[in-house]
Design a protein around this motif. Structure first.
Motif, PDB file in Angstrom:
ATOM      1  N   TRP A  65       0.978  -1.137   0.061  1.00 34.35           N
ATOM      2  CA  TRP A  65       0.050  -0.049   0.107  1.00 34.35           C
ATOM      3  C   TRP A  65       0.937   1.243   0.114  1.00 34.35           C
ATOM      4  O   TRP A  65       2.045   1.199   0.654  1.00 34.35           O
ATOM      5  CB  TRP A  65      -0.978   0.211   1.070  1.00 34.35           C
ATOM      6  N   ASP A  66       0.449   2.310  -0.776  1.00 31.33           N
ATOM      7  CA  ASP A  66       1.069   3.481  -0.842  1.00 31.33           C
ATOM      8  C   ASP A  66       0.126   4.506   0.232  1.00 31.33           C
ATOM      9  O   ASP A  66      -1.118   4.726  -0.060  1.00 31.33           O
ATOM     10  CB  ASP A  66       1.082   4.327  -1.999  1.00 31.33           C
ATOM     11  N   ILE A  67       0.682   5.226   1.138  1.00 33.35           N
ATOM     12  CA  ILE A  67       0.118   6.095   1.878  1.00 33.35           C
ATOM     13  C   ILE A  67       0.162   7.497   0.881  1.00 33.35           C
ATOM     14  O   ILE A  67       1.272   8.042   0.771  1.00 33.35           O
ATOM     15  CB  ILE A  67       0.803   6.467   3.280  1.00 33.35           C
ATOM     16  N   THR A  68      -0.989   7.939   0.625  1.00 31.05           N
ATOM     17  CA  THR A  68      -1.122   8.953  -0.099  1.00 31.05           C
ATOM     18  C   THR A  68      -1.456  10.434   0.586  1.00 31.05           C
ATOM     19  O   THR A  68      -1.018  11.537   0.160  1.00 31.05           O
ATOM     20  CB  THR A  68      -2.327   8.700  -1.280  1.00 31.05           C
ATOM     21  N   ASP A  69      -2.093  10.136   1.704  1.00 31.18           N
ATOM     22  CA  ASP A  69      -2.213  11.493   2.381  1.00 31.18           C
ATOM     23  C   ASP A  69      -1.824  11.161   3.938  1.00 31.18           C
ATOM     24  O   ASP A  69      -2.286  10.054   4.598  1.00 31.18           O
ATOM     25  CB  ASP A  69      -3.703  12.149   2.276  1.00 31.18           C
ATOM     26  N   GLU A  70      -1.288  12.088   4.860  1.00 32.03           N
ATOM     27  CA  GLU A  70      -1.257  12.310   6.062  1.00 32.03           C
ATOM     28  C   GLU A  70      -2.014  13.328   6.798  1.00 32.03           C
ATOM     29  O   GLU A  70      -1.643  14.593   6.239  1.00 32.03           O
ATOM     30  CB  GLU A  70       0.072  12.118   6.393  1.00 32.03           C
ATOM     31  N   ASP A  71      -3.004  13.331   7.485  1.00 30.75           N
ATOM     32  CA  ASP A  71      -3.442  14.474   8.206  1.00 30.75           C
ATOM     33  C   ASP A  71      -3.589  14.334   9.551  1.00 30.75           C
ATOM     34  O   ASP A  71      -3.508  13.207  10.180  1.00 30.75           O
ATOM     35  CB  ASP A  71      -4.896  14.412   7.725  1.00 30.75           C
ATOM     36  N   LEU A  72      -3.740  15.456  10.329  1.00 25.74           N
ATOM     37  CA  LEU A  72      -3.833  15.470  11.691  1.00 25.74           C
ATOM     38  C   LEU A  72      -5.108  16.417  11.935  1.00 25.74           C
ATOM     39  O   LEU A  72      -5.418  17.367  11.314  1.00 25.74           O
ATOM     40  CB  LEU A  72      -2.569  16.106  12.549  1.00 25.74           C
ATOM     41  N   ALA A  73      -5.566  16.164  13.125  1.00 25.50           N
ATOM     42  CA  ALA A  73      -6.828  16.914  13.471  1.00 25.50           C
ATOM     43  C   ALA A  73      -6.933  16.679  15.136  1.00 25.50           C
ATOM     44  O   ALA A  73      -7.156  15.573  15.698  1.00 25.50           O
ATOM     45  CB  ALA A  73      -8.152  16.133  12.905  1.00 25.50           C
ATOM     46  N   PRO A  74      -7.331  17.620  15.667  1.00 25.82           N
ATOM     47  CA  PRO A  74      -7.779  17.626  17.383  1.00 25.82           C
ATOM     48  C   PRO A  74      -8.960  17.175  17.596  1.00 25.82           C
ATOM     49  O   PRO A  74     -10.175  17.431  16.854  1.00 25.82           O
ATOM     50  CB  PRO A  74      -7.542  19.088  17.654  1.00 25.82           C
ATOM     51  N   GLU A  75      -9.178  16.480  18.682  1.00 20.58           N
ATOM     52  CA  GLU A  75     -10.086  15.955  19.142  1.00 20.58           C
ATOM     53  C   GLU A  75     -10.111  15.973  20.642  1.00 20.58           C
ATOM     54  O   GLU A  75      -9.418  15.272  21.305  1.00 20.58           O
ATOM     55  CB  GLU A  75     -10.840  14.544  18.823  1.00 20.58           C
ATOM     56  N   GLY A  76     -10.538  16.772  21.350  1.00 17.50           N
ATOM     57  CA  GLY A  76     -10.377  17.137  22.887  1.00 17.50           C
ATOM     58  C   GLY A  76      -8.955  17.347  23.301  1.00 17.50           C
ATOM     59  O   GLY A  76      -8.337  18.179  22.485  1.00 17.50           O
ATOM     60  N   LYS A  77      -8.340  16.379  23.950  1.00 16.52           N
ATOM     61  CA  LYS A  77      -6.798  16.876  24.363  1.00 16.52           C
ATOM     62  C   LYS A  77      -5.961  15.905  23.500  1.00 16.52           C
ATOM     63  O   LYS A  77      -4.691  15.965  23.460  1.00 16.52           O
ATOM     64  CB  LYS A  77      -6.674  16.437  25.756  1.00 16.52           C
ATOM     65  N   PHE A  78      -6.712  15.330  22.371  1.00 14.26           N
ATOM     66  CA  PHE A  78      -5.844  14.327  21.755  1.00 14.26           C
ATOM     67  C   PHE A  78      -5.649  14.896  20.164  1.00 14.26           C
ATOM     68  O   PHE A  78      -6.491  15.951  19.738  1.00 14.26           O
ATOM     69  CB  PHE A  78      -6.567  13.028  21.373  1.00 14.26           C
ATOM     70  N   ILE A  79      -4.467  14.511  19.471  1.00 12.97           N
ATOM     71  CA  ILE A  79      -4.071  14.964  18.174  1.00 12.97           C
ATOM     72  C   ILE A  79      -4.264  13.724  17.367  1.00 12.97           C
ATOM     73  O   ILE A  79      -3.498  12.885  17.606  1.00 12.97           O
ATOM     74  CB  ILE A  79      -2.939  15.797  18.077  1.00 12.97           C
ATOM     75  N   CYS A  80      -5.187  13.602  16.623  1.00 11.98           N
ATOM     76  CA  CYS A  80      -5.656  12.413  16.060  1.00 11.98           C
ATOM     77  C   CYS A  80      -4.968  12.279  14.365  1.00 11.98           C
ATOM     78  O   CYS A  80      -4.717  13.296  13.891  1.00 11.98           O
ATOM     79  CB  CYS A  80      -6.916  12.371  15.735  1.00 11.98           C
ATOM     80  N   GLU A  81      -4.429  11.154  14.027  1.00 13.08           N
ATOM     81  CA  GLU A  81      -3.787  10.961  12.876  1.00 13.08           C
ATOM     82  C   GLU A  81      -4.907  10.355  11.867  1.00 13.08           C
ATOM     83  O   GLU A  81      -5.547   9.542  12.460  1.00 13.08           O
ATOM     84  CB  GLU A  81      -2.536   9.982  13.022  1.00 13.08           C
ATOM     85  N   ILE A  82      -4.763  10.993  10.708  1.00 14.05           N
ATOM     86  CA  ILE A  82      -5.532  10.349   9.567  1.00 14.05           C
ATOM     87  C   ILE A  82      -4.735   9.818   8.560  1.00 14.05           C
ATOM     88  O   ILE A  82      -4.092  10.728   7.978  1.00 14.05           O
ATOM     89  CB  ILE A  82      -6.706  11.366   9.082  1.00 14.05           C
ATOM     90  N   ILE A  83      -4.701   8.569   8.308  1.00 11.53           N
ATOM     91  CA  ILE A  83      -3.927   7.963   7.144  1.00 11.53           C
ATOM     92  C   ILE A  83      -4.739   7.343   5.998  1.00 11.53           C
ATOM     93  O   ILE A  83      -5.683   6.562   6.213  1.00 11.53           O
ATOM     94  CB  ILE A  83      -3.118   6.880   7.781  1.00 11.53           C
ATOM     95  N   THR A  84      -4.628   8.079   4.753  1.00 10.79           N
ATOM     96  CA  THR A  84      -5.106   7.458   3.540  1.00 10.79           C
ATOM     97  C   THR A  84      -4.081   6.819   2.659  1.00 10.79           C
ATOM     98  O   THR A  84      -3.046   7.134   2.444  1.00 10.79           O
ATOM     99  CB  THR A  84      -5.706   8.660   2.805  1.00 10.79           C
ATOM    100  N   ALA A  85      -4.627   5.421   2.299  1.00 12.04           N
ATOM    101  CA  ALA A  85      -3.627   4.654   1.784  1.00 12.04           C
ATOM    102  C   ALA A  85      -4.590   4.087   0.118  1.00 12.04           C
ATOM    103  O   ALA A  85      -5.674   3.810   0.349  1.00 12.04           O
ATOM    104  CB  ALA A  85      -3.251   3.483   2.415  1.00 12.04           C
ATOM    105  N   GLU A  86      -3.710   3.714  -0.651  1.00 13.69           N
ATOM    106  CA  GLU A  86      -4.157   3.319  -2.036  1.00 13.69           C
ATOM    107  C   GLU A  86      -3.266   2.144  -2.435  1.00 13.69           C
ATOM    108  O   GLU A  86      -1.978   2.141  -1.853  1.00 13.69           O
ATOM    109  CB  GLU A  86      -4.294   4.207  -3.100  1.00 13.69           C
ATOM    110  N   ILE A  87      -3.723   1.176  -3.049  1.00 16.00           N
ATOM    111  CA  ILE A  87      -2.636  -0.159  -3.318  1.00 16.00           C
ATOM    112  C   ILE A  87      -1.632   0.428  -4.414  1.00 16.00           C
ATOM    113  O   ILE A  87      -2.269   1.131  -5.167  1.00 16.00           O
ATOM    114  CB  ILE A  87      -3.729  -1.181  -3.706  1.00 16.00           C
TER     115      ILE A  87
END
Length: 237
Positions: free
Chosen positions: A138-160
């Motif tokens: 898989w290739d990771i095409t996008d890396e994103d971060l977003a806050p939620e409360g006290k956490f910083i969440c990672e969002i990983i988008t992947a395509e084969i």
């Protein structure tokens, strides 16, 4: 009615392009599919969860939002078992651990590869998930971060990747570079700096604690210092 949704929910929804259909695995309240339908992003969404009780929350969300969808959009089951190969463009898996997400993809690799892309939001073990994705084609095409409360969440988008052939990893699974790749700094420097700075301080404390040990911890301390210097370098780039 308006919903008070976190930036994490909005960021995940943003990864679905207009016209793409999506299936949300472990949908819980069904907030991401609701946004996709309410904003006319997706022509069709599937909400899947492990129990009827969990799906009841998603059904309530859609009722409150005044959105009418076919009954088969709500499905009870584990992982990707409720979705047919290629039935939707995008698979969304959020709020689970990275090891669990990797396990869902590995349970049926042929089915996992039949979708256009996978949008993942691991609660922990993101490094293990990136390692799995890379070594399984898989290739990771996008890396994103977003806050939620006290956490910083990672969002990983992947395509084969191409034919999706397995690849040999450039470094071991436990290497810190899987957990903190340079791409997360480029995704959002402010959020990444908060997250990485916390880790730098944590490593410094661990090194300090090791220095008080009566046994020889020089090798372990050196590894932690190498990790610390790597993270410091990320913030300087």
């Amino acid at each position: 009615m308006s919903f008070r949704l976190s930036k994490r929910i909005y960021k995940i929804a943003e990864k679905v392009r207009p016209g793409e259909s999506a299936a949300d695995i472990g949908t819980d309240h069904g907030y991401v599919p609701m946004l996709l339908m309410r904003n006319n992003v997706s022509p069709y969404v599937i909400m899947s969860d492990i129990s009827d009780g969990s799906l009841a929350k998603a059904k309530e969300t859609f009722a409150i939002a005044g959105l009418d969808v076919p009954g088969d959009c709500f499905r009870t089951g584990d992982g990707l078992s409720t979705i047919k190969p290629g039935e939707v463009d995008d698979i969304i898996i959020g709020g689970l651990g990275g090891l669990t997400i990797a396990g869902i993809l590995a349970d049926d690799t042929e089915k996992s590869r039949s979708f256009k892309k996978i949008i993942m939001q691991p609660r922990k073990h993101s490094g293990n998930l990136r390692y799995y994705l890379y070594t399984n084609g898989w290739d990771i095409t996008d890396e994103d971060l977003a806050p939620e409360g006290k956490f910083i969440c990672e969002i990983i988008t992947a395509e084969i990747s191409g034919e999706g052939a397995p690849r040999t990893a450039p470094y071991p699974e436990e290497d810190i570079r899987w957990k903190y790749p340079p791409e997360i700094v480029r995704a959002d420097r402010e959020l990444a700096s908060k997250r990485i700075s916390w880790k730098i301080n944590s490593l410094a404390e661990q090194i300090e604690n090791l220095s008080r040990s009566s046994s020889d911890t020089s090798e372990q301390a050196q590894k932690l210092e190498n990790d610390r210097q790597y993270l410091i370098g990320l913030l300087k780039d």
